[in-house]
Scaffold this active site. Structure first.
Site, PDB file in Angstrom:
ATOM      1  NE  ARG A  17      -4.627   2.902  -0.141  1.00 45.15           N
ATOM      2  CZ  ARG A  17      -5.732   2.253   0.197  1.00 45.15           C
ATOM      3  NH1 ARG A  17      -6.902   2.743  -0.118  1.00 45.15           N
ATOM      4  NH2 ARG A  17      -5.681   1.113   0.852  1.00 45.15           N
TER       5      ARG A  17
ATOM      6  CG  ASP B 223      -2.073   0.900   1.153  1.00 45.39           C
ATOM      7  OD1 ASP B 223      -1.982   1.866   0.368  1.00 45.39           O
ATOM      8  OD2 ASP B 223      -3.074   0.673   1.861  1.00 45.39           O
TER       9      ASP B 223
HETATM   10  N1  LIG Z   1      -2.350  -2.095  -6.459  1.00 42.94           N
HETATM   11  C1  LIG Z   1      -3.606  -2.549  -6.454  1.00 42.94           C
HETATM   12  N2  LIG Z   1      -4.588  -1.688  -6.131  1.00 42.94           N
HETATM   13  C2  LIG Z   1      -5.847  -2.168  -6.096  1.00 42.94           C
HETATM   14  C3  LIG Z   1      -6.168  -3.483  -6.433  1.00 42.94           C
HETATM   15  N3  LIG Z   1      -7.508  -3.631  -6.317  1.00 42.94           N
HETATM   16  C4  LIG Z   1      -8.001  -2.428  -5.927  1.00 42.94           C
HETATM   17  N4  LIG Z   1      -6.999  -1.542  -5.795  1.00 42.94           N
HETATM   18  C5  LIG Z   1      -7.034  -0.164  -5.314  1.00 42.94           C
HETATM   19  O1  LIG Z   1      -7.249  -0.205  -3.921  1.00 42.94           O
HETATM   20  C6  LIG Z   1      -7.854   0.979  -3.497  1.00 42.94           C
HETATM   21  C7  LIG Z   1      -9.071   0.591  -2.636  1.00 42.94           C
HETATM   22  O2  LIG Z   1      -9.149   1.506  -1.686  1.00 42.94           O
HETATM   23  P1  LIG Z   1     -10.217   1.633  -0.525  1.00 42.94           P
HETATM   24  O3  LIG Z   1     -11.593   1.599  -1.104  1.00 42.94           O
HETATM   25  O4  LIG Z   1      -9.797   2.812   0.254  1.00 42.94           O
HETATM   26  O5  LIG Z   1     -10.136   0.289   0.297  1.00 42.94           O
HETATM   27  P2  LIG Z   1      -9.351  -0.287   1.509  1.00 42.94           P
HETATM   28  O6  LIG Z   1      -7.967   0.151   1.741  1.00 42.94           O
HETATM   29  O7  LIG Z   1      -9.530  -1.752   1.279  1.00 42.94           O
HETATM   30  O8  LIG Z   1     -10.158   0.144   2.804  1.00 42.94           O
HETATM   31  P3  LIG Z   1     -11.673   0.097   3.146  1.00 42.94           P
HETATM   32  O9  LIG Z   1     -12.430  -0.067   1.870  1.00 42.94           O
HETATM   33  O10 LIG Z   1     -11.899   1.401   3.814  1.00 42.94           O
HETATM   34  O11 LIG Z   1     -11.901  -1.032   4.075  1.00 42.94           O
HETATM   35  C8  LIG Z   1      -8.207   1.765  -4.743  1.00 42.94           C
HETATM   36  O12 LIG Z   1      -7.222   2.776  -4.947  1.00 42.94           O
HETATM   37  C9  LIG Z   1      -8.120   0.703  -5.852  1.00 42.94           C
HETATM   38  O13 LIG Z   1      -7.739   1.251  -7.106  1.00 42.94           O
HETATM   39  C10 LIG Z   1      -5.089  -4.364  -6.763  1.00 42.94           C
HETATM   40  O14 LIG Z   1      -5.271  -5.547  -7.006  1.00 42.94           O
HETATM   41  N5  LIG Z   1      -3.840  -3.832  -6.776  1.00 42.94           N
END
Ligand SMILES: Nc1nc2c(ncn2[C@@H]2O[C@H](COP(=O)(O)OP(=O)(O)OP(=O)(O)O)[C@@H](O)[C@H]2O)c(=O)[nH]1
Ligand SMILES: [Zn+2]
Length: 365
Positions: A299, A297
């Site tokens: 972010r 992550d």
């Molecule tokens: N690098 C990567 N990013 C992904 C993948 N699948 C989804 N994402 C990204 O993950 C992020 C999801 O973020 P959030 O919705 O904040 O989810 P989270 O960190 O799981 O937290 P909550 O939903 O709050 O529980 C987005 O920026 C998506 O583009 C993946 O397989 N690889």
């Protein structure tokens, strides 16, 4: 003199240069200078020119994550400087940086890595590549008198001591504009746009109703997911989470959703699609990020508390299953009075993805 670009402006320029394949010059206080290019955007002609002038051999600087996959020794802790053999061409360099072809050509080595000398300029080169949303790999070559070279060749010059504090700190965000936005979930919507000083991505806040600033607000920190939010992808749960959070705010009559443009957990859409390509080869979401050279992550959730504070909020009821978001809110001075679970959107396609997030990234089920 204010008409000369300052270090944040130079860093923004360097990111654009790297995305176009233009080299940048990095220097430190000890008198070292290097020329750095993104391994992803470097052209064959520039590689040749760089070899001709390099005062010593160029290396590919990669993160320790990528080095582990490549079985290259990382003597610099978080990164490795891989020597580029004389026979290596551009394709060789790209295959060091990009894991797409790893399974077809599993053995690239034995790779030799440098252990002498400082890696601090290489570290800046990788950080810049990451913040330019490129693969985290840089072709770095030592040169003499970088400042003079940058001046005579019109290249961007980044001085380590000036740049270092700006590479870890986030740039101040400013509220640029806001307007009423009637939405399906609530006619009392309002969209605010925030822009960082360093020319980076803008982020948005959607306010529903007129939440009381002195009470905990129902809040969601949503990271951009083009595939899930817009295209209805079944590979993740982002779209249903986005719509679910907004619907709950609409039903309660108040809330704030931060839409943070940190696509792909901060690696950008191009790299996320590289990660999906690896996932189609059998790697899970965390392994795919690591093979690309990223952390799971990338972010920076501090952005979220910056925006909440700017809007006047002090505490939140946070819609999330991610404990890191809660910890970061608390650390940066926004109290989380309640965690509101957000369990929507499980499909046959994202079941393994959600299980991996629970097993490896601490997500709450
Ligand atoms: N690098 C990567 N990013 C992904 C993948 N699948 C989804 N994402 C990204 O993950 C992020 C999801 O973020 P959030 O919705 O904040 O989810 P989270 O960190 O799981 O937290 P909550 O939903 O709050 O529980 C987005 O920026 C998506 O583009 C993946 O397989 N690889
Ligand atoms: Zn998604």
């Amino acid at each position: 003199m204010s008409l000369v670009p300052d270090i944040t402006e130079l860093l923004a320029r360097a990111r654009s240069d790297l995305r176009m394949g233009v080299p940048v010059i990095l220097t430190d206080d000890a008198g070292l200078s290097v020329l750095s290019c993104s391994a992803e955007t470097l052209s064959a002609q520039r590689l040749q020119d760089l070899r001709d002038l390099a005062n010593g051999h160029p290396v590919v600087a990669v993160t320790v994550r990528r080095a582990e996959t490549l079985k290259a020794r990382a003597y610099d802790g978080d990164l490795a400087r891989i020597e580029i053999p004389d026979y290596a061409d551009l394709k060789w360099i790209q295959s060091i940086a990009d894991p797409s072809d790893d399974l077809n050509t599993p053995m690239k080595g034995p790779l030799k890595t440098e252990r002498q000398g400082s890696a601090s300029l290489h570290r800046i080169a990788i950080t810049l590549a990451k913040s330019a949303r490129l693969l985290p790999a840089a072709v770095v070559a030592p040169i003499k008198d970088g400042a003079a070279f940058a001046g005579s060749h019109g290249l961007t010059l980044i001085e380590h001591a000036l740049a270092a504090p700006h590479l870890t700190e986030r740039s101040p965000l400013h509220s640029i504009s806001a307007a009423r936005l009637p939405m399906e979930v609530s006619e009392a919507g309002r969209l605010h746009v925030f822009r960082p000083e360093d020319g980076g991505e803008e982020h948005y806040a959607v306010e529903i109703g007129r939440p009381d600033r002195d009470k905990p607000v129902l809040a969601r920190l949503h990271s951009a997911c083009f595939t899930g939010d817009i295209m209805g992808s079944l590979k993740c749960d982002c779209g249903p989470q986005l719509r679910g959070a907004l619907a709950q705010m609409g039903a309660e009559g108040a809330g704030v959703l931060l839409y943070l443009n940190q696509e792909g957990r901060g690696i950008g859409l191009a790299n996320k699609m590289r990660a999906y390509f690896l996932q189609d080869q059998g790697f899970d979401t965390v392994e795919a990020n690591h093979r690309l050279g990223f952390e799971d992550d990338e972010r920076d959730f501090r952005l979220g508390s910056d925006i909440l504070k700017e809007l006047g909020f002090k505490s939140v009821r946070l819609l999330t299953n991610n404990p890191n978001k809660i910890a970061m809110m608390e650390r940066t001075g926004i109290a989380v009075t309640e965690r509101v679970p957000l369990k929507v959107g499980e499909t046959a396609f994202n079941r393994d993805y959600l299980a991996t997030k629970a097993a490896k990234s601490g997500h709450m089920l």
